[in-house]
Motif scaffolding. Structure first.
Motif, mmCIF file in Angstrom:
data_model
loop_
_atom_site.group_PDB
_atom_site.id
_atom_site.type_symbol
_atom_site.label_atom_id
_atom_site.label_comp_id
_atom_site.label_asym_id
_atom_site.label_seq_id
_atom_site.Cartn_x
_atom_site.Cartn_y
_atom_site.Cartn_z
ATOM 1 N N GLY A 128 -63.853 27.125 3.936
ATOM 2 C CA GLY A 128 -64.250 27.765 5.187
ATOM 3 C C GLY A 128 -63.080 28.161 6.070
ATOM 4 O O GLY A 128 -63.286 28.616 7.195
ATOM 5 N N ASN A 132 -65.241 26.449 10.009
ATOM 6 C CA ASN A 132 -66.522 25.747 10.116
ATOM 7 C C ASN A 132 -66.576 24.984 11.432
ATOM 8 O O ASN A 132 -65.553 24.505 11.921
ATOM 9 C CB ASN A 132 -66.706 24.702 9.007
ATOM 10 C CG ASN A 132 -66.111 25.112 7.677
ATOM 11 O OD1 ASN A 132 -64.952 25.522 7.604
ATOM 12 N ND2 ASN A 132 -66.881 24.970 6.634
ATOM 13 N N ALA A 137 -70.764 20.947 9.683
ATOM 14 C CA ALA A 137 -70.426 20.751 8.267
ATOM 15 C C ALA A 137 -70.576 19.271 7.899
ATOM 16 O O ALA A 137 -71.052 18.921 6.813
ATOM 17 C CB ALA A 137 -69.002 21.235 8.002
#
Lengths: 521, 173
Positions: A128, A132, A137
């Motif tokens: 990511g 993120n 997450a």
């Protein structure tokens, strides 16, 4: 402008319509939605004179996330309505490949694979590009096992034998659990069965046209269309639903919405194919923005590197690419006959690398490698029958058929085989499967790979309770989102098999949160 | 004031004309009127504007589906997908009422009606298990429970719903 002017103009306009026998004309304006609308205004929405229906919780979408939310809300005692605009339930989830990333599954245990939520989180953040939202997450990585157990124990989902546990690109270890039939339908149909068992129903062909946000800031209802015929915007009958606790947006991504997709990523023109079902469009996301939801990373759109241009949609080639090619074979540029990227890099790195060559890549595997092909029984046979995967007696024939320099292809294969002996990929540092055998046993297989639009990472902002966050940084009361319509979980790149678990984790969170909300009356 | 009224009247006239044009226009393009009492073979009962069949086609007025099949076999001049399914129903003796009930405002027919005559979907899937490239009546997505109406339209050309995502080359009756 004086106030009086507005009134006079409004009145004369109304008079005009009346004289012109304007009932039809008015209806026409309403149905056509000529575009002067409340969209421009940031203020509250007008409440309807009469609510046609009432529920505690309105769920928009009937995929993994929507049904997970519906089940949780229903089990918490709320009355739940689930809307689905398409004529069939399940959205993209029902055509999804059905593989779910889980930390600490019984499948990992059986295979003796050591894993931890922090390791999965690190994998997600790395792919990511650290874009993120870490707290989101983290929910997914830490609750993956719980979601998996819920699937198995609570709704009766069946997974494959542990030996089919997949090691997908960008993951440090094998943690991706395929459902028994390699389709998300195994999960979504069991969710639907559970929801029905609880007395719930999914209303198909019902379209969310508008969220209704009260002057006090709370989302209190929705304007919907029943008997809607995708994609005709004016079809169906308008109804107003009073929503006492909250609306859960679980409408999925917008991979098939070429117009909106191109506003975010102008290079994703209509000619770029997608793996998604045709209903994967942006109208609900746009509605979330209209009522004040904060847009997050909307231009981060993922293309799947395992897609074949020789079949429609997601197809079956991804199963062949994932196991036989990326884990047990190699991918080469047909022009040079050489590998050009780690076959287990994340999706963006691989897709970008293929696109940069300007033509489809060739995935190569052999008789040993093809055994690792997932998918429904007989997948390799079907792929060969349909000409998506081609079978050859020798590597030379394979090279010739794809206009590749044989000597270079042979060298690439020999190099890879030598890396298996030493355990190190000297060119791209790819993880080498401990049980991989050299590519040498006929028949040899080839598949053409050219990326397709697959997932939209961006969406509306949510917090860890799945509440939609407004532009002012505060939760919008009565509005929740889960799954692909929400942004931030995956940052720049979503790892394979993390969408399913994201949808299930946040769908359940949304369902639990909204059920706890105090009803208004 | 007078001027304003004239203006409004003029606008109203223009609008009415436009409206009339639309109504008339749509009349010209209208689908054949559905005459509920018409027999399946009596094409002219509904197809008043243009004959439905070529002049060289034998008179169908007193024909039923069996009579059609005297010439139209599976091998020769197959009717599959050629006629709207409602016509096949009518020719086979299934009236409008049988599906829609006795009403002036026919509603969409739920799948249960189809199954009531055609039998359980599982049996159907068994019957078509050898269809190539794959059995159209079962899938990993919906099992055997995909709504019949999504492919088998009655009043317009049937479609291949799978073709949204797959390249299955089905001929849909």
């Amino acid at each position: 402008m004086k106030k009086g002017d507005v009134t006079e103009k409004t009145l004369s306009r109304r008079g005009f319509l009346k004289t012109a026998g304007g009932a039809a004309a008015v209806a026409g304006f309403a149905a056509g939605g000529l575009g002067f609308p409340s969209q421009a205004q940031a203020g509250p929405d007008a409440l309807p004179k009469k609510w046609d229906e009432t529920c505690d919780v309105l769920v928009v979408g009937s995929g993994f996330a929507g049904l997970a939310a519906a089940i949780e809300a229903k089990e918490a005692g709320a009355s739940v309505m689930v809307l689905e605009k398409m004529p069939t339930h399940g959205g993209n989830s029902i055509i999804n490949g059905g593989v779910m990333a889980v930390v600490g599954s019984d499948m990992q245990e059986a295979r003796g694979i050591k894993d931890s939520p922090d390791l999965m989180l690190a994998d997600m953040m790395k792919a990511g590009l650290d874009m993120n939202y870490p707290e989101l997450a983290k929910m997914v990585a830490y609750q993956s096992k719980d979601a998996y157990d819920w699937c198995k124990q609570h709704i009766g989902v069946k997974f494959t034998d542990p030996k089919m546990l997949l090691h997908m690109g960008g993951h440090t270890v094998a943690r991706s659990c395929p459902t028994s039939i390699y389709s998300g339908s195994e999960i979504v149909n069991k969710e639907l069965a559970k929801f029905k068992e609880l007395g719930g129903t999914v209303t198909t062909r019902t379209y969310l046209e508008k969220l209704i946000r009260h002057a006090n800031g709370r989302v209190v209802g929705a304007q919907i269309r029943t008997g809607y015929r995708f994609p005709d915007a004016g079809s169906g009958k308008v109804k107003f639903v009073k929503v006492k606790k909250g609306v859960v947006l679980a409408s999925g991504g917008f991979s098939q919405d070429v117009a909106f997709r191109m506003t975010q990523a102008p290079n994703l023109v209509a000619e770029v194919n997608s793996t998604n079902q045709p209903g994967a469009t942006a109208e609900v996301l746009k509605e979330a923005f209209r009522v004040g939801g904060n847009p997050v990373q909307v231009s981060w759109i993922q293309l799947g590197p395992w897609a074949s241009p020789d079949e429609k949609g997601f197809g079956l080639a991804p199963h062949f690419a994932t196991g036989p090619v990326f884990s047990y074979g190699i991918m080469v540029d047909p022009k040079t006959g050489k590998r050009f990227i780690s076959e287990l890099a994340d999706r963006k790195i691989r897709a970008d690398a293929i696109i940069r060559t300007g033509h489809a890549a060739i995935g190569i595997s052999d008789d040993e490698g093809q055994k690792s092909c997932g998918g429904p029984p007989g997948t390799v046979g079907k792929l060969v029958e349909r000409g998506v995967v081609k079978k050859f007696d020798t590597l030379e024939e394979l090279s010739k058929a794809h206009d590749m320099p044989y000597a270079a292809v042979k060298e690439s294969v020999d190099n890879y085989n030598s890396y298996l002996k030493t355990g190190t990929d000297k060119e791209f540092g790819r993880y080498l499967q401990p049980d991989a055998k050299p590519i040498e046993k006929a028949p040899f297989y080839a598949v053409r790979l050219w990326p397709k639009v697959h997932h939209t990472m961006g969406g509306v902002q949510i917090n860890t309770s799945a509440q939609v966050i407004g532009l002012d940084g505060k939760p919008i009361e009565g509005l929740y989102a889960a799954g692909e319509v929400a942004g931030g979980v995956h940052g720049a790149v979503r790892l394979g098999s993390v969408a399913v678990v994201d949808c299930l984790v946040f769908g359940r969170i949304a369902g639990k949160s909204v059920a706890k909300m105090k009803a208004w009356s | 004031m007078e001027h304003r009224r004239k203006k409004i009247l003029k606008a109203a006239f223009t609008l009415s004309c436009a409206f009339l044009l639309i109504v008339l226009g749509s009349g010209l393009w209208a689908a054949p009127k559905l005459i509920q009492s018409a027999k399946g073979g009596n094409c002219a009962a509904c197809h008043t504007d243009q004959p439905a069949l070529s002049q060289s086609h034998p008179d169908t007025k007193d024909m039923n589906l069996e009579a059609c099949r005297a010439c139209h076999t599976r091998e020769n001049m197959d009717l599959t997908g050629k006629l709207p399914a409602s016509h096949m129903h009518l020719l086979g003796g299934v009236s409008c009422e049988a599906c829609h009930g006795k009403t002036n405002k026919p509603e969409e027919t739920p799948m249960e009606k189809c199954v009531a005559c055609h039998g359980p979907t599982a049996k159907l899937a068994e019957k078509t298990k050898d269809v190539k490239p794959t059995n159209p009546h079962t899938s990993p997505h919906y099992g055997t429970e995909l709504d019949c109406n999504l492919c088998h339209h009655q009043h317009k050309k049937s479609e291949n719903y799978c073709a949204q995502c797959h390249s299955f080359d089905f001929k849909t009756p």
